[in-house]
Design a protein around this motif. Structure first.
Motif, PDB file in Angstrom:
ATOM      1  N   UNK A  16       3.595   4.244 -11.855  1.00  0.00           N
ATOM      2  CA  UNK A  16       5.036   4.246 -12.097  1.00  0.00           C
ATOM      3  C   UNK A  16       5.342   4.262 -13.586  1.00  0.00           C
ATOM      4  N   UNK A  17       4.508   3.590 -14.397  1.00  0.00           N
ATOM      5  CA  UNK A  17       4.722   3.588 -15.844  1.00  0.00           C
ATOM      6  C   UNK A  17       4.520   4.979 -16.427  1.00  0.00           C
ATOM      7  N   UNK A  18       3.488   5.677 -15.974  1.00  0.00           N
ATOM      8  CA  UNK A  18       3.265   7.022 -16.476  1.00  0.00           C
ATOM      9  C   UNK A  18       4.377   7.970 -16.067  1.00  0.00           C
ATOM     10  N   UNK A  19       4.904   7.830 -14.852  1.00  0.00           N
ATOM     11  CA  UNK A  19       5.991   8.697 -14.404  1.00  0.00           C
ATOM     12  C   UNK A  19       7.262   8.470 -15.210  1.00  0.00           C
TER      13      UNK A  19
ATOM     14  N   UNK B 147       0.807  -1.204   0.000  1.00  0.00           N
ATOM     15  CA  UNK B 147       0.000   0.000   0.000  1.00  0.00           C
ATOM     16  C   UNK B 147       0.847   1.262   0.000  1.00  0.00           C
ATOM     17  N   UNK B 148       2.074   1.171   0.494  1.00  0.00           N
ATOM     18  CA  UNK B 148       2.956   2.343   0.514  1.00  0.00           C
ATOM     19  C   UNK B 148       3.628   2.604  -0.820  1.00  0.00           C
ATOM     20  N   UNK B 149       3.521   1.674  -1.767  1.00  0.00           N
ATOM     21  CA  UNK B 149       4.141   1.833  -3.074  1.00  0.00           C
ATOM     22  C   UNK B 149       3.101   2.259  -4.104  1.00  0.00           C
ATOM     23  N   UNK B 150       3.490   3.127  -5.055  1.00  0.00           N
ATOM     24  CA  UNK B 150       2.537   3.498  -6.114  1.00  0.00           C
ATOM     25  C   UNK B 150       2.222   2.313  -7.011  1.00  0.00           C
TER      26      UNK B 150
ATOM     27  N   UNK C 185       7.260  13.387 -19.683  1.00  0.00           N
ATOM     28  CA  UNK C 185       8.460  14.216 -19.444  1.00  0.00           C
ATOM     29  C   UNK C 185       8.284  15.208 -18.309  1.00  0.00           C
ATOM     30  N   UNK C 186       7.050  15.529 -17.905  1.00  0.00           N
ATOM     31  CA  UNK C 186       6.822  16.538 -16.877  1.00  0.00           C
ATOM     32  C   UNK C 186       6.024  15.915 -15.735  1.00  0.00           C
TER      33      UNK C 186
END
Length: 242
Positions: free
Chosen positions: A234-237, A226-229, A241-242
């Protein structure tokens, strides 16, 4: 047949993802781990039982044997076990302040140059003249302020195994400890190199005497998940680019 095959595939996927659906995290298998192989590679027991001690040695408090009353029971060969004491209490504060300012001014004019400016002024538009051709000014300033404050405290004890004895006598150690409470599994990993002289009479060594120490303390389970995205986040990040 066409319905049974997708049903079996669904059951297999659910059984493989039992942790995501509420199952506890499994322990790491210990059937063929490195510590077990190190213990199996230790010097085997002699095939013939040693001769019983003489009467003089039997009556002596000091026989020189490792299992005697005053014998040295510290780890010193492959497969032996010793305790690593981890007591980390680190505190660090770093503060940086920088300030920079710059100002520049440039002016260029030709009020008199062999009468040429006066002749040029006649052909220039109204209000323009060559008395002040260029007048530049610039100003820039930058300031920065940063600080880092860190406070870490960790107190643990873990038993490790002597994996190998190097030619210079240094012991290569490694150990793993796992504790599961409900649906959360806490694991501690320790590895490094220890001198036999740094091992105390209680068969213990502190973490600051371990060369190339690798200490990892973490966990896995429902709370850690639960503490991890999520995977999509994570794929979108990683793509955006922003």
């Amino acid at each position: 047949m066409s319905i049974a095959r997708p049903l079996a595939l669904t059951v297999g996927l659910l059984s493989g993802c039992s942790q995501s659906f509420g199952g506890p995290p499994p322990f790491t298998p210990t059937v063929d781990d490195r510590e077990r192989r190190a213990m199996l590679g230790a010097a085997p027991l002699p095939a013939v039982a040693p001769a019983p001690p003489t009467s003089a040695n039997r009556a002596s408090l000091w026989t020189g044997a490792r299992g005697s009353l005053l014998g040295d029971r510290r780890a010193r060969q492959q497969g032996d076990i010793l305790t690593v004491v981890i007591e980390i209490d680190d505190r660090a504060e770093i503060s940086n302040l920088s300030d920079r300012s710059r100002r520049a001014s440039q002016e260029l004019g030709t009020p008199q140059l062999f009468g040429l400016p006066q002749r040029l002024d006649e052909n220039l538009p109204a209000g323009a003249n060559t008395a002040s051709l260029v007048d530049l000014s610039g100003q820039s300033s930058a300031s920065g302020d940063g600080s880092v404050s860190r406070n870490e405290r960790l107190t643990l004890r873990v038993a490790v195994t002597v994996m190998d004895v190097l030619p210079n006598g240094v012991l290569a150690i490694a150990g793993q400890q796992e504790v599961r409470v409900n649906f959360e599994l806490r694991e501690l990993l320790v590895s490094g190199y220890v001198r036999p002289e740094d091992i105390t009479r209680q068969n213990e060594v502190t973490y600051d005497k371990i060369a190339s120490a690798r200490i990892s303390y973490g966990g896995r389970g429902q709370i850690s998940e639960m503490q991890q995205p999520r995977v999509g986040h994570r794929l979108l990040e990683s793509v955006l680019p922003f």
